[in-house]
Design a protein around this motif. Structure first.
Motif, short mmCIF file in Angstrom:
data_model
loop_
_atom_site.label_atom_id
_atom_site.label_comp_id
_atom_site.label_asym_id
_atom_site.label_seq_id
_atom_site.Cartn_x
_atom_site.Cartn_y
_atom_site.Cartn_z
N GLU A 24 1.13 -0.86 -0.10
CA GLU A 24 0.12 -0.34 -0.08
C GLU A 24 1.23 0.98 0.19
O GLU A 24 0.70 2.35 0.45
CB GLU A 24 -0.68 0.24 1.04
CG GLU A 24 -1.74 -1.16 1.55
CD GLU A 24 -2.18 -1.21 0.27
OE1 GLU A 24 -2.82 -0.21 -0.75
OE2 GLU A 24 -3.30 -2.88 -0.40
N GLU A 30 1.72 4.73 -2.02
CA GLU A 30 0.68 5.28 -2.81
C GLU A 30 2.12 5.96 -3.89
O GLU A 30 1.13 7.10 -5.05
CB GLU A 30 0.08 6.26 -2.33
CG GLU A 30 -0.94 5.44 -0.99
CD GLU A 30 -2.49 6.72 -0.82
OE1 GLU A 30 -1.38 7.95 -0.66
OE2 GLU A 30 -3.18 6.08 -0.49
N ASN A 59 0.44 -3.32 -4.10
CA ASN A 59 -1.03 -2.50 -3.50
C ASN A 59 -1.72 -3.63 -4.00
O ASN A 59 -1.80 -3.81 -5.24
CB ASN A 59 -0.89 -1.34 -4.18
CG ASN A 59 0.39 -0.20 -4.27
OD1 ASN A 59 0.66 -0.48 -2.85
ND2 ASN A 59 0.35 1.06 -4.31
N THR A 96 -5.00 0.73 -3.61
CA THR A 96 -3.85 2.05 -5.16
C THR A 96 -3.24 1.86 -5.96
O THR A 96 -2.40 0.65 -5.60
CB THR A 96 -3.92 3.15 -3.57
OG1 THR A 96 -3.01 4.01 -4.17
CG2 THR A 96 -2.78 2.35 -2.48
#
Length: 537
Positions: A37, A39, A59, A62
């Motif tokens: 995760e 970003e 991920n 995202t």
């Protein structure tokens, strides 16, 4: 005091947040980490430590973006970056320029539509680039010039319709280039003197001229399968004198011309594997492969071959595997395989061969041939001496023909045979003398014939190495079948297949007769109409 408490709380929150962050990245090997995760590259930059060398981002909720304009110095420590499971990559102004030391970059499944030169650092250290499974349409020289050390490049499964001429010219170390499954109609690679492997398979190429390969003189493997090619012009080995593998399967090629394999100075070409399968070739002319003295594997399956000239395979003294299955061959000339002295595997299954003569292997012993597949033809007759030239066979497949009788002379030379499939024929009897030759046989299929008995097994020394046999689908006399299965059970030979209709009770395994013992006389069996009785059940 209140201030100290507040400071303590802030430190605790910071520590807990940091602990949570650490949990998002886990070490899987020395210097290698998986981070979840993530970003942005900025976020990743905050995790990377001095000893980190490899990161894979995973991920589920995202994607990841480069974003920002500030330098991210920690990213320069990484040698390998895998974003194939990052959920998609958005490249901003800085792109990947902070990864200055990267040697391996995996951007598969990142939803990329283009690559721009500003996305990569100048004089990149990249040796391996995988951007497969994206939507890239164009490969430019400006982008590739940023990667002068590149050895491996995978652009497969994109929408590439154009490669700029000489896009790879500056990549003097590039050895592997995969452009499989794209939209190319014309191949315009230009120069790359070090390239060894090239695949342009599963594109829209209709016309391919070998002169376009003059810039890749060290090419060793060329894959052009699954295009729309209808002919190949001569000159391939003038342009690529070191080519070892040529795959042009699954095109619309109608013929194989001997001049395709012409080389400079009349020398033998180094080709070791030629895959011409799944085309529309109908005839193999004499001497068509005579220049291919180094060829090891020849794949010609699933063409329309209906005629083979007697000297078609002359010159193939190093050939080890010949695949001719799935054609329309009805007859084989005498001695057609006699010059294949290195042959180990020959597959002639799923043709229309009606008989096997005594001389297709000629007077030469093919001592290396161990696997012969003649399944699913129209053979009603095997010459008694058909296999006399191949005494080292270990596997012989004759399933799905129309054979009615076996001759002892067929199998007497085959003392090394380990697997024999003669199921789905029309055999009514297998004599004991034939079974006696199967001393090394471990797998035997005699299913779906017209057998109602076998020679007595109880006191014999037949089939001592047998481990598996298929017997179902024959009109066995039940008394004979009881003897056979008792013998098999005693020897711990596998024969029952629970999924088979015969062993699940949906089809009969045997015929009940009024006799008190197993009848082993073919004329008497015929007189009782046992086969007909079974077929009517």
């Amino acid at each position: 005091m209140q201030t100290l408490k507040l400071l303590f709380v802030l430190l605790l929150i910071s520590f807990e947040a940091r602990a949570k962050d650490v949990q998002e990245c886990e070490e899987i090997a020395a210097g290698s980490h998986i981070c979840r995760e993530i970003e942005s590259f900025q976020q990743l930059n905050g995790y990377v430590q001095e000893d980190w060398r490899s990161v894979k981002v995973i991920n589920e909720h995202t994607g990841i973006e480069s974003g920002g304009t500030k330098a991210l110095p920690a990213l320069s420590r990484l040698l390998h970056l895998d974003l194939s499971e990052s959920g998609g990559l958005t490249l901003g102004d800085r792109g990947l320029r902070d990864f200055t030391q990267l040697e391996g970059l995996n951007l598969t499944h990142c939803q990329l539509e283009e690559l721009q030169e500003e996305h990569f650092p100048r004089n990149s250290s990249l040796r391996s680039l995988d951007v497969s499974y994206n939507d890239i349409q164009l490969i430019t020289g400006k982008v590739m010039d940023r990667m002068p050390r590149l050895v491996y490049a995978n652009f497969s499964n994109n929408l590439v319709a154009e490669v700029e001429i000489n896009a790879f010219k500056g990549l003097r170390k590039l050895e592997f280039l995969d452009l499989t499954t794209n939209e190319q109609e014309n191949v315009t690679l230009g120069e790359n003197a070090n390239l060894r492997y090239l695949s342009i398979s599963n594109n829209n190429v209709r016309d391919f001229r070998w002169c376009r390969l003059r810039g890749v003189p060290n090419l060793e493997e060329l894959h052009l399968h699954s295009n729309w090619l209808e002919n190949l012009d001569m000159g391939l080995f003038f342009a690529t004198p070191r080519l070892r593998v040529l795959n042009v399967s699954n095109n619309n090629l109608y013929e194989i011309k001997a001049n395709l394999f012409a080389a400079a100075n009349e020398r033998a070409v180094p080709l070791q594997l030629l895959d011409y399968s799944s085309n529309n070739v109908k005839v193999l002319e004499d001497l068509v492969f005579v220049k291919l003295t180094n060829l090891r594997t020849l794949n010609l399956w699933l063409n329309q071959i209906n005629r083979i000239h007697p000297r078609a395979f002359q010159g193939l003294s190093a050939l080890e595997s010949l695949q001719l299955q799935g054609n329309k061959i009805s007859a084989l000339p005498d001695e057609v395989f006699s010059m294949l002295t290195s042959l180990e595997r020959l597959d002639l299954s799923r043709n229309k061969i009606k008989q096997l003569g005594a001389s297709i292997f000629g007077g030469t012993l093919l001592r290396q041939l161990t696997h012969l597949n003649l399944s699913h033809n129209n053979m009603m007759e095997l010459h008694p001496l058909a296999f006399s030239g191949v005494p080292h066979l270990r596997e012989l497949r004759l399933r799905g023909n129309k054979l009615t009788v076996l001759d002892l002379r067929m199998f007497a030379p085959l003392r090394r045979l380990q697997l024999l499939t003669i199921g789905e024929n029309r055999l009514e009897e297998i004599e004991g003398d034939i079974l006696e030759t199967f001393g090394n046989l471990s797998h035997l299929e005699i299913n779906n014939n017209r057998l109602s008995y076998l020679s007595s097994l109880q006191t014999s020394e037949y089939l001592l190495q047998l481990r598996h046999i298929r017997i179902e689908g024959n009109p066995w006399q039940c008394l004979c079948l009881d003897e056979i299965t008792a013998w098999l059970d005693k020897r711990q030979v596998g024969y029952a297949r629970p999924s088979s209709a015969y062993y699940s009770g949906r089809k009969p395994l045997c015929v009940v007769t009024p006799m008190e013992q197993c009848l082993r006389d073919l004329e008497a069996v015929r007189a009782h109409g046992l086969v007909e009785s079974y077929e009517q059940i």
